[in-house]
Every structure is written in C-alpha cells, then in structure tokens.
Scaffold this active site. Sequence first.
Site, PDB file in Angstrom:
ATOM      1  N   VAL A  13       0.802  -1.218   0.000  1.00  0.00           N
ATOM      2  CA  VAL A  13       0.000   0.000   0.000  1.00  0.00           C
ATOM      3  C   VAL A  13       0.838   1.273   0.000  1.00  0.00           C
ATOM      4  O   VAL A  13       0.282   2.364  -0.115  1.00  0.00           O
ATOM      5  CB  VAL A  13      -0.962   0.026   1.209  1.00  0.00           C
ATOM      6  N   TYR A  14       2.147   1.167   0.123  1.00  0.00           N
ATOM      7  CA  TYR A  14       2.972   2.374   0.104  1.00  0.00           C
ATOM      8  C   TYR A  14       2.925   2.990  -1.291  1.00  0.00           C
ATOM      9  O   TYR A  14       3.342   2.372  -2.276  1.00  0.00           O
ATOM     10  CB  TYR A  14       4.419   2.058   0.478  1.00  0.00           C
ATOM     11  N   GLY A  15       2.408   4.222  -1.346  1.00  0.00           N
ATOM     12  CA  GLY A  15       2.282   4.875  -2.642  1.00  0.00           C
ATOM     13  C   GLY A  15       1.365   4.131  -3.582  1.00  0.00           C
ATOM     14  O   GLY A  15       1.540   4.192  -4.810  1.00  0.00           O
ATOM     15  N   LYS A  18       4.754  -6.083   2.968  1.00  0.00           N
ATOM     16  CA  LYS A  18       3.589  -6.371   3.800  1.00  0.00           C
ATOM     17  C   LYS A  18       2.346  -6.454   2.927  1.00  0.00           C
ATOM     18  O   LYS A  18       2.317  -5.915   1.817  1.00  0.00           O
ATOM     19  CB  LYS A  18       3.391  -5.268   4.852  1.00  0.00           C
TER      20      LYS A  18
END
Length: 330
Positions: A55-57, A83
Amino acid sequence: MEQRHLGRTGLRVSRIGLGTLTWGRSAGGQSEEVAAEQLKAFWDAGGTLVDTADVYGDGEAEYLLGRLLDGLVPRRDLVIATKAGGVADPDRRFDCSRGHLLAALDDSLARLGTDHVDLWQVHAFDPWTPLEETLHALDLAVSSGRARYVGVSNFSGWQLAKAATWQRAAPGVRTPLACTQMEYSLLQRGLEREVLPAALDLGVGLLPSSPLGRGVLTGKYREGVPADSRGASETLAAFVDPYLDDAASRIVDAVVTAAHGLAVTPLQVALAWIRDRPGVVAPIVGARTPAQLAAALSVEALSLPEEICRALDDVSAPVHRYPDPDWSTL
C-alpha cells in the site's frame, strides 16, 4: 554494518533498515533519482534490510524498488521485506483473508520483479478474519517459495502471543513468526507493556518503525514547524502532530542535552537508543533526503554511555498500570 539475527531464525539483517513509506508518492514523495541515491548509499554502508508494503504509494514504492534491483544493487545482497493486508476501503481498513493475502503477494512480486521476498508481513490484525486463516496464508507463501520468512505488524500483545504460539505449536508444519514491526521510539514506548515481553518470550524479533518519533526526535520542531518538513506537508502533518505536545517536548529537550554532551546530533542519540534496546533487531529509517539517511547511517559507530541511556529511559518512561509488567512498583 553489524548484522543481527531476525528473531529466533537463521536470517541475518543489518541493524538499521531502510524504509520506503514515501517512495513514489506523487505528493511530496521521493523521486526515482532520490530513491536510487538512498538505496545505493544504504547498500554501500553495508545495509541489507529494505522494508516496503503493497500500500505504500498505492504500490509505487514496490514498483520503484523493483526497478532499482539488479540494475543498481544486486538482488542477492538485499533482504526485501514487504507487507500485505491493507486495503483502500473506509469500512474495512484491513483484509487478511487467505485469498486477499495470497493475491496481494503475487501482485507484490510482480511489482518487485522477483520470484520471492525474503520477509513477508501481515500489515495489521484483521478482526473479521479467523487468525488461523491469516496464518495459513503465511505457511502457504513459505511452502510455495514465494516468501522465505514471515512476520506480523501492528499486533497487540495478546494478538502477537496467540499468533506466535499457534505457529510454534506444529513444528515443521507451520512457519514460526520471525518478527513483529511496531512503532517504537523514545516518544512511543507503549509496546513495552505487553508486545515486547511477548516477543522476547517467543523469540520474535522487533523491527521498530518511526524510530525517530516521526522526525520529532531530531529536534527540528523545537522552534516551530519547518516549511520543508513532513509536519508542514498537507498529507503528513497529521502524522507528526501527535508528537508536538509538552510531554514530547520534555523528551526532545533531554535528547538534545545528551547530544550536546556527547558532541553528536539528537538524531544519532535517539536512533542509537532504540537500536540497542532489548529485543530490537533493526529500526526502520524512512529518510526524506539522502542527507538524512547519511545522518542515520553514521550512527553505526555510536554506542550511548549507560548513564545517558538511564537518563533517557527515565524521562521517557511509560506509565505502567495493573496488570502491566512492573505495575508492582506503584
């Protein structure tokens, strides 16, 4: 850089990890050029653990990291951790069902351009999915070769203890948890109440996130909010704001005083303190600029004197109440 075992496993990682939370973000995130400079400097310093998430960016962080592998830094030299479990749903922030997790892992591998990750972590506890189902997804990831080691993130003490005990109840069948990733710093020591005792007892390594108190422990917010800081960012101001109160200011003042006495920076003091706490394997540092990363990497040569550690322990001590550990002193 010194290498440490990740929990009770044979995997060794650098005792400082590189975080990628803001890589690839369109609003204030790192460009590919800055990310490349950071990754190269981290590798040159002996760093191996690189932490990201699906989910990062919105996936851009993984994609950017994948573009930099091999062409810039050999894949075999890095311990890639990612993750899964976070979802863009206002009614359900996490989906740790087996179907979602395994599909998310396949998507992560595609973005990273690799056939496996070294460490795969459940991003948070999902109260809507049976824990045994979530943990079975970790076992399948390892048995299929898509992940080498597994862990969790943002689990409370009882959640971590239940998950780690379940995994260790069937040796050779289930994969033991190697680590838990949690926010931990001089400004946030809440995990010492229940999470840390569980991790130490069950052989689960601790990967502290936000080890610099979301940047506040560097001392840069003492005279206000710098215009170029995360605290001044429209998207990240709410992330920093909880640590700009009077209680945090007293702790930051103590860190600055210690730094002056040792002729080092507040960043170095705060990072050295967390790096050498019991149970800690590797703080995850998410630097905004190459200069900030260089400052973090310079901590390798620093060990705090015991009296400084005791003073920082005292000024930042969390309040224990029954039945937390150490409640009997009340």
